[in-house]
Design a protein around this motif. Structure first.
Motif, PDB file in Angstrom:
ATOM      1  N   CYS A  50      47.160  30.526  43.351  1.00 17.37           N
ATOM      2  CA  CYS A  50      47.070  31.883  42.802  1.00 17.37           C
ATOM      3  C   CYS A  50      47.652  32.917  43.761  1.00 17.37           C
ATOM      4  O   CYS A  50      48.255  33.898  43.330  1.00 17.37           O
ATOM      5  CB  CYS A  50      45.623  32.219  42.457  1.00 17.37           C
ATOM      6  SG  CYS A  50      44.935  31.097  41.208  1.00 17.37           S
ATOM      7  N   GLY A  51      47.493  32.687  45.043  1.00 12.09           N
ATOM      8  CA  GLY A  51      47.995  33.609  46.047  1.00 12.09           C
ATOM      9  C   GLY A  51      49.492  33.542  46.249  1.00 12.09           C
ATOM     10  O   GLY A  51      50.049  34.347  46.987  1.00 12.09           O
ATOM     11  N   SER A  52      50.173  32.607  45.594  1.00 11.58           N
ATOM     12  CA  SER A  52      51.629  32.538  45.735  1.00 11.58           C
ATOM     13  C   SER A  52      52.323  33.652  44.956  1.00 11.58           C
ATOM     14  O   SER A  52      53.470  33.983  45.247  1.00 11.58           O
ATOM     15  CB  SER A  52      52.150  31.169  45.287  1.00 11.58           C
ATOM     16  OG  SER A  52      51.947  30.995  43.899  1.00 11.58           O
ATOM     17  N   CYS A  53      51.629  34.255  43.977  1.00 11.57           N
ATOM     18  CA  CYS A  53      52.207  35.356  43.203  1.00 11.57           C
ATOM     19  C   CYS A  53      51.484  36.682  43.404  1.00 11.57           C
ATOM     20  O   CYS A  53      52.074  37.739  43.263  1.00 11.57           O
ATOM     21  CB  CYS A  53      52.189  35.026  41.714  1.00 11.57           C
ATOM     22  SG  CYS A  53      53.229  33.621  41.272  1.00 11.57           S
ATOM     23  N   HIS A  54      50.199  36.625  43.670  1.00 13.27           N
ATOM     24  CA  HIS A  54      49.405  37.839  43.881  1.00 13.27           C
ATOM     25  C   HIS A  54      48.230  37.493  44.776  1.00 13.27           C
ATOM     26  O   HIS A  54      47.983  36.334  45.070  1.00 13.27           O
ATOM     27  CB  HIS A  54      48.909  38.432  42.551  1.00 13.27           C
ATOM     28  CG  HIS A  54      48.107  37.489  41.705  1.00 13.27           C
ATOM     29  ND1 HIS A  54      46.820  37.099  42.013  1.00 13.27           N
ATOM     30  CD2 HIS A  54      48.426  36.844  40.561  1.00 13.27           C
ATOM     31  CE1 HIS A  54      46.368  36.284  41.090  1.00 13.27           C
ATOM     32  NE2 HIS A  54      47.323  36.095  40.208  1.00 13.27           N
ATOM     33  N   VAL A  55      47.501  38.508  45.204  1.00 15.43           N
ATOM     34  CA  VAL A  55      46.336  38.268  46.041  1.00 15.43           C
ATOM     35  C   VAL A  55      45.345  37.393  45.259  1.00 15.43           C
ATOM     36  O   VAL A  55      45.175  37.579  44.055  1.00 15.43           O
ATOM     37  CB  VAL A  55      45.699  39.606  46.486  1.00 15.43           C
ATOM     38  CG1 VAL A  55      45.112  40.361  45.317  1.00 15.43           C
ATOM     39  CG2 VAL A  55      44.660  39.395  47.538  1.00 15.43           C
ATOM     40  N   PRO A  56      44.760  36.406  45.905  1.00  9.15           N
ATOM     41  CA  PRO A  56      43.721  35.630  45.207  1.00  9.15           C
ATOM     42  C   PRO A  56      42.471  36.506  45.069  1.00  9.15           C
ATOM     43  O   PRO A  56      41.873  36.886  46.065  1.00  9.15           O
ATOM     44  CB  PRO A  56      43.480  34.424  46.117  1.00  9.15           C
ATOM     45  CG  PRO A  56      44.004  34.815  47.449  1.00  9.15           C
ATOM     46  CD  PRO A  56      45.023  35.892  47.237  1.00  9.15           C
ATOM     47  N   TYR A  57      42.168  36.869  43.845  1.00  8.58           N
ATOM     48  CA  TYR A  57      41.045  37.777  43.601  1.00  8.58           C
ATOM     49  C   TYR A  57      39.709  37.110  43.879  1.00  8.58           C
ATOM     50  O   TYR A  57      39.554  35.906  43.659  1.00  8.58           O
ATOM     51  CB  TYR A  57      41.070  38.276  42.152  1.00  8.58           C
ATOM     52  CG  TYR A  57      42.293  39.093  41.830  1.00  8.58           C
ATOM     53  CD1 TYR A  57      42.510  40.328  42.424  1.00  8.58           C
ATOM     54  CD2 TYR A  57      43.239  38.629  40.931  1.00  8.58           C
ATOM     55  CE1 TYR A  57      43.638  41.087  42.132  1.00  8.58           C
ATOM     56  CE2 TYR A  57      44.371  39.376  40.627  1.00  8.58           C
ATOM     57  CZ  TYR A  57      44.551  40.592  41.228  1.00  8.58           C
ATOM     58  OH  TYR A  57      45.679  41.335  40.943  1.00  8.58           O
ATOM     59  N   PRO A  58      38.715  37.873  44.325  1.00  6.98           N
ATOM     60  CA  PRO A  58      37.384  37.305  44.565  1.00  6.98           C
ATOM     61  C   PRO A  58      36.758  36.844  43.250  1.00  6.98           C
ATOM     62  O   PRO A  58      36.645  37.634  42.314  1.00  6.98           O
ATOM     63  CB  PRO A  58      36.576  38.472  45.141  1.00  6.98           C
ATOM     64  CG  PRO A  58      37.572  39.487  45.575  1.00  6.98           C
ATOM     65  CD  PRO A  58      38.777  39.285  44.713  1.00  6.98           C
ATOM     66  N   PRO A  59      36.367  35.593  43.143  1.00  9.36           N
ATOM     67  CA  PRO A  59      35.781  35.110  41.888  1.00  9.36           C
ATOM     68  C   PRO A  59      34.513  35.858  41.499  1.00  9.36           C
ATOM     69  O   PRO A  59      34.209  35.985  40.310  1.00  9.36           O
ATOM     70  CB  PRO A  59      35.489  33.633  42.143  1.00  9.36           C
ATOM     71  CG  PRO A  59      35.646  33.422  43.593  1.00  9.36           C
ATOM     72  CD  PRO A  59      36.430  34.559  44.153  1.00  9.36           C
ATOM     73  N   GLN A  60      33.800  36.426  42.453  1.00  5.18           N
ATOM     74  CA  GLN A  60      32.555  37.145  42.193  1.00  5.18           C
ATOM     75  C   GLN A  60      32.782  38.459  41.454  1.00  5.18           C
ATOM     76  O   GLN A  60      31.843  39.062  40.967  1.00  5.18           O
ATOM     77  CB  GLN A  60      31.835  37.458  43.518  1.00  5.18           C
ATOM     78  CG  GLN A  60      31.455  36.248  44.322  1.00  5.18           C
ATOM     79  CD  GLN A  60      32.555  35.793  45.281  1.00  5.18           C
ATOM     80  OE1 GLN A  60      33.747  36.054  45.086  1.00  5.18           O
ATOM     81  NE2 GLN A  60      32.174  35.076  46.315  1.00  5.18           N
ATOM     82  N   ARG A  61      34.012  38.914  41.371  1.00  6.39           N
ATOM     83  CA  ARG A  61      34.304  40.210  40.773  1.00  6.39           C
ATOM     84  C   ARG A  61      34.632  40.155  39.294  1.00  6.39           C
ATOM     85  O   ARG A  61      35.041  41.159  38.703  1.00  6.39           O
ATOM     86  CB  ARG A  61      35.443  40.876  41.537  1.00  6.39           C
ATOM     87  CG  ARG A  61      35.012  41.290  42.919  1.00  6.39           C
ATOM     88  CD  ARG A  61      34.174  42.530  42.843  1.00  6.39           C
ATOM     89  NE  ARG A  61      32.989  42.459  43.686  1.00  6.39           N
ATOM     90  CZ  ARG A  61      31.861  43.070  43.422  1.00  6.39           C
ATOM     91  NH1 ARG A  61      31.716  43.782  42.345  1.00  6.39           N
ATOM     92  NH2 ARG A  61      30.836  42.985  44.225  1.00  6.39           N
TER      93      ARG A  61
END
Length: 156
Positions: free
Chosen positions: A41-52
């Motif tokens: 996921c971080g190869s295209c955008h920041v890996p978002y926090p799953p808790q959010r």
């Protein structure tokens, strides 16, 4: 004497445990993320926090990777299942984290809008967290790594 010491020890333990959980809750540090999640996921955008976001939101995201905000972000089935399992097992449960539209944009959850408003800083995009949260790629959204543009205030 032993009963008093045990009681004091128990009380102190509860106080310290409460302080630790309060500090962790306000820390806004969600990483480090598993390598498979950060790399895919971080190869295209920041890996978002799953808790959010809620489980339902993450399911929409992973099931819709063929049309992921105008891009085909498809990944193979084993990777998809592994990432989805990580996201839903760590998903937020509060209603304010639920998607408010069919695309399940994290930037449209009630929580996000309350924290950031509806207008990003001039020349920036809400989808790129690292523009203000300088350590977002490592899961750190704390105040110590926050650099907002001069004069920016949450828009509505």
């Amino acid at each position: 004497m032993m009963k008093i010491s045990t009681t004091i020890f128990t009380a102190m333990s509860l106080v310290l445990a409460g302080m630790a959980s309060t500090a962790a809750a306000g820390d806004h540090s969600y990483g480090p993320y598993p390598a498979y999640y950060s790399e895919e996921c971080g190869s295209c955008h920041v890996p978002y926090p799953p808790q959010r976001m809620t489980q339902a939101g993450w399911e929409i995201q992973i099931k819709g990777l063929k049309q992921h905000f105008g891009t085909d972000a498809s990944i193979d089935a084993p990777a998809s299942q592994k990432i989805l399992a990580y996201l839903v097992n760590n998903a937020g449960v509060k209603e304010k984290l639920a998607p408010t539209e069919a695309t399940a944009r994290i930037t449209k959850t009630h929580w996000f809008v309350k924290e950031h408003g509806t207008m990003p800083p001039k020349g920036k995009a809400f989808s790129d967290c690292t523009q203000c949260h300088t350590q977002a790629g490592q899961g750190d959204y704390s105040e110590r790594s926050l650099k907002t543009p001069a004069g920016w205030r949450r828009g509505s």
